[in-house]
Design an enzyme around this catalytic site. Structure first.
Site, mmCIF file in Angstrom:
data_model
loop_
_atom_site.group_PDB
_atom_site.id
_atom_site.type_symbol
_atom_site.label_atom_id
_atom_site.label_comp_id
_atom_site.label_asym_id
_atom_site.label_seq_id
_atom_site.Cartn_x
_atom_site.Cartn_y
_atom_site.Cartn_z
ATOM 1 C CG ASN A 82 3.209 0.094 2.878
ATOM 2 O OD1 ASN A 82 4.279 0.581 2.577
ATOM 3 N ND2 ASN A 82 2.799 -1.041 2.365
ATOM 4 N N GLY A 83 2.075 -2.478 4.984
ATOM 5 C CA GLY A 83 2.871 -3.548 5.575
ATOM 6 C C GLY A 83 2.009 -4.740 5.918
ATOM 7 C CB CYS A 116 -0.892 0.028 1.230
ATOM 8 S SG CYS A 116 -1.887 -1.444 1.392
ATOM 9 N N GLY A 164 -0.803 0.772 -4.979
ATOM 10 C CA GLY A 164 -2.087 0.149 -4.717
ATOM 11 C C GLY A 164 -3.167 0.718 -5.595
ATOM 12 C CE1 TYR A 220 6.537 -4.853 -10.729
ATOM 13 C CE2 TYR A 220 5.759 -4.949 -8.463
ATOM 14 C CZ TYR A 220 5.502 -4.900 -9.811
ATOM 15 O OH TYR A 220 4.216 -4.901 -10.258
HETATM 16 P P1 AMP Z 1 4.899 -13.758 -13.042
HETATM 17 O O1 AMP Z 1 4.218 -13.748 -14.343
HETATM 18 O O2 AMP Z 1 3.992 -14.321 -11.939
HETATM 19 O O3 AMP Z 1 6.241 -14.422 -13.054
HETATM 20 O O4 AMP Z 1 5.089 -12.238 -12.598
HETATM 21 C C1 AMP Z 1 6.262 -11.559 -12.898
HETATM 22 C C2 AMP Z 1 5.934 -10.141 -13.276
HETATM 23 O O5 AMP Z 1 5.144 -9.539 -12.242
HETATM 24 C C3 AMP Z 1 7.196 -9.317 -13.430
HETATM 25 O O6 AMP Z 1 7.092 -8.615 -14.646
HETATM 26 C C4 AMP Z 1 7.204 -8.388 -12.236
HETATM 27 O O7 AMP Z 1 7.556 -7.088 -12.612
HETATM 28 C C5 AMP Z 1 5.798 -8.395 -11.715
HETATM 29 N N1 AMP Z 1 5.752 -8.536 -10.253
HETATM 30 C C6 AMP Z 1 6.686 -9.001 -9.443
HETATM 31 N N2 AMP Z 1 6.266 -8.993 -8.173
HETATM 32 C C7 AMP Z 1 5.030 -8.526 -8.163
HETATM 33 C C8 AMP Z 1 4.061 -8.264 -7.146
HETATM 34 N N3 AMP Z 1 4.310 -8.531 -5.878
HETATM 35 N N4 AMP Z 1 2.866 -7.766 -7.514
HETATM 36 C C9 AMP Z 1 2.592 -7.522 -8.804
HETATM 37 N N5 AMP Z 1 3.474 -7.738 -9.819
HETATM 38 C C10 AMP Z 1 4.673 -8.236 -9.503
#
Ligand code: AMP
Length: 493
Positions: A123-124, A21, A47, A261
């Site tokens: 947030n957390g 968040c 978020g 990220y």
């Molecule tokens: P996946 O398709 O499940 O391997 O998701 C990887 C993609 O999701 C990458 O392009 C990341 O930038 C993004 N990503 C990584 N962690 C998260 C997260 N916690 N929430 C949303 N997107 C994520």
């Protein structure tokens, strides 16, 4: 034992509520609600599920609240901001992939207690939420939401002895929490003693502001003052600002994934620009896994800066061959007759001539389930790429996060289930290379002890009892206690 198959579904399975968040707060500004609205706009990447603001016109004035599902721009219009007004406000944007995506979990929460009005935005993720909630319920507390953040309100609402510090209850919280609170006379910002999630202090037109990320200060032209220290509680009131340190001191464990990220590239964390760290991650990755290629392309937006660093380091041309559609939104409905990776393809389209007949390096920040990376390799092959080399600017994700980032159960994490060669085969790439933990730390310019690396190395700074949590969660789900009528719920807060 037979190795589990790599996950193949693009749809996400509900699991325990997570809290990626953004929070914002302002004290002593005639445009408190508007500033909070702009602040939340800048924090929207943290978020997109719900947004809310609680404001107040001065000490002991009634709190005014507006929350809604969706983006900040969908939740607030001029009339809501006019209604909110005020000289103090706190705001929240919430992200969740869970079934608990309802208005009743939209923050900030606000309540009237014997000690006055309190509003909170968090947030957390509290790792002892289930235990605390059970204890509080046994003592008579009635919960209105399924969010762990509500626990804090119940703790704060309890009577305290005259000589006792009302903030002593904060010591009961365990896990990750960057929180902004509004009371009758003050705004409070606090960070857990490990400092898992960011929280920064700024000033605009003489008024103090708090925000999850510094990019929110840029938008409202606030001056960045400093980060809130791990374990610090800052209290801002008519008399100015003061700090308390009620928690036992811990080794700080800032979430390194904020750099990889989560945070916006134009934010600064620990004095380091997020964009620069990402570029350095790309350079480290190139040194660790060099490859002869004709072009380096990012998976936008998450892989852009690491891909730039990778290309710079190896002196390979950089190209934006994937084009992102920014207007998909979270409510996009996947047509049932379409292929399984439709969800992923609809977000990104490939410019064929940028990759046809070429040896391509594709860079993304992370692989979670592997769905995105696999779909990208398929796209590139279909477009006629001669070779496809996948490079990931963080180490393999092997463990879930208990501190607020939405990573699924271990059996859905590709790197938890497969060897490197199995991952390469599953993705259909010619080669695969991840950044090492050492390379990642070097890119942040810091030392290992400052960060939480649990999702990579399994070393959790704060103990989390998953079995106990599951048990409590199941018990709570069986109870008909919580109202489902969101319109009724909103009136309660
Ligand atoms: P996946 O398709 O499940 O391997 O998701 C990887 C993609 O999701 C990458 O392009 C990341 O930038 C993004 N990503 C990584 N962690 C998260 C997260 N916690 N929430 C949303 N997107 C994520």
């Amino acid at each position: 034992m037979q190795r589990a198959q790599p996950p193949t579904t693009v749809l996400q399975t509900p699991h325990t509520p997570s809290h990626e968040c953004g929070v914002f707060a302002v004290f002593g500004h005639p445009e408190a609600a508007s500033l909070t609205y702009y602040g939340l706009f800048a924090l929207q990447h943290r978020g997109q599920e719900s947004a809310g603001i609680v404001s107040c016109a001065g000490s002991h004035a009634p709190f005014k609240a507006h929350r809604g599902m969706g983006l900040v721009s969908q939740v607030f219009a001029a009339k809501e901001l006019e209604m909110l007004g005020g000289t103090r406000a706190i705001g929240h944007v919430r992200y969740s992939t869970t079934g608990s995506s309802t208005l009743r979990n939209a923050q900030p929460f606000s309540v009237e207690t014997a000690r006055g009005q309190i509003a909170v935005a968090h947030n957390g993720n509290l790792v002892n939420a289930a235990a605390l909630r059970t204890e509080l319920e046994q003592e008579g507390s009635i919960f209105q939401t399924t969010a762990d953040s509500e626990i804090l309100l119940h703790l704060l609402a309890r009577p305290v002895m005259k000589q006792q510090n009302p903030l002593a209850c904060l010591r009961r919280l365990e896990g990750a929490f960057s929180i902004v609170l509004m009371g009758e006379k003050e705004i409070i910002g606090l960070r857990d003693p490990y400092g898992f999630r960011p929280l920064a202090l700024g000033k605009v037109d003489g008024a103090y502001v708090l925000a999850s990320e510094t990019c929110a200060f840029d938008l409202i032209k606030a001056e960045f003052i400093r980060e809130i220290e791990p374990g610090e509680v800052v209290i801002i009131d008519q008399n100015g600002i003061r700090s308390e340190f009620p928690f036992a001191v811990q080794n700080s464990a800032f979430c390194i994934f904020e750099y990889v990220y989560f945070a916006r590239p134009d934010s600064k964390l620990h004095g380091q620009g997020v964009k620069s760290v990402r570029v350095r991650m790309g350079r480290e990755l190139a040194r660790l896994h060099p490859v002869e290629a004709d072009v380096v392309i990012p998976v936008p937006d998450s892989g852009i800066y690491a891909a730039m660093g990778f290309a710079e380091e190896l002196k390979i041309p950089f190209d934006m061959a994937f084009v992102r559609n920014h207007y998909i939104g979270r409510t996009f409905i996947q047509p049932s007759q379409r292929s399984r990776d439709f969800n992923v393809r609809v977000k990104l389209n490939l410019i064929e001539e940028a990759v046809k007949g070429k040896r391509v390096v594709v860079v993304d920040d992370s692989i979670v389930r592997g769905t995105t990376a696999r779909a990208r390799v398929i796209n590139l092959r279909e477009a006629g790429a001669k070779e496809v080399h996948m490079r990931i600017s963080c180490p393999p994700h092997k463990n879930p996060c208990h501190y607020g980032i939405d990573f699924p159960d271990p059996e859905k994490l590709l790197a938890n289930q497969c060897t490197m060669e199995e991952i390469r085969k599953y993705l259909g790439a010619d080669s695969i290379g991840y950044l090492s933990i050492e390379g990642m730390l070097a890119a942040t310019g810091g030392t290992g002890s400052r960060f939480c690396l649990a999702c990579f190395n399994g070393e959790y700074p704060v103990r989390y009892d998953a079995a106990f949590d599951k048990l409590i969660m199941e018990k709570q789900q069986k109870r008909p206690g919580l109202m489902d009528d969101d319109s009724a719920q909103q009136k309660l807060f």
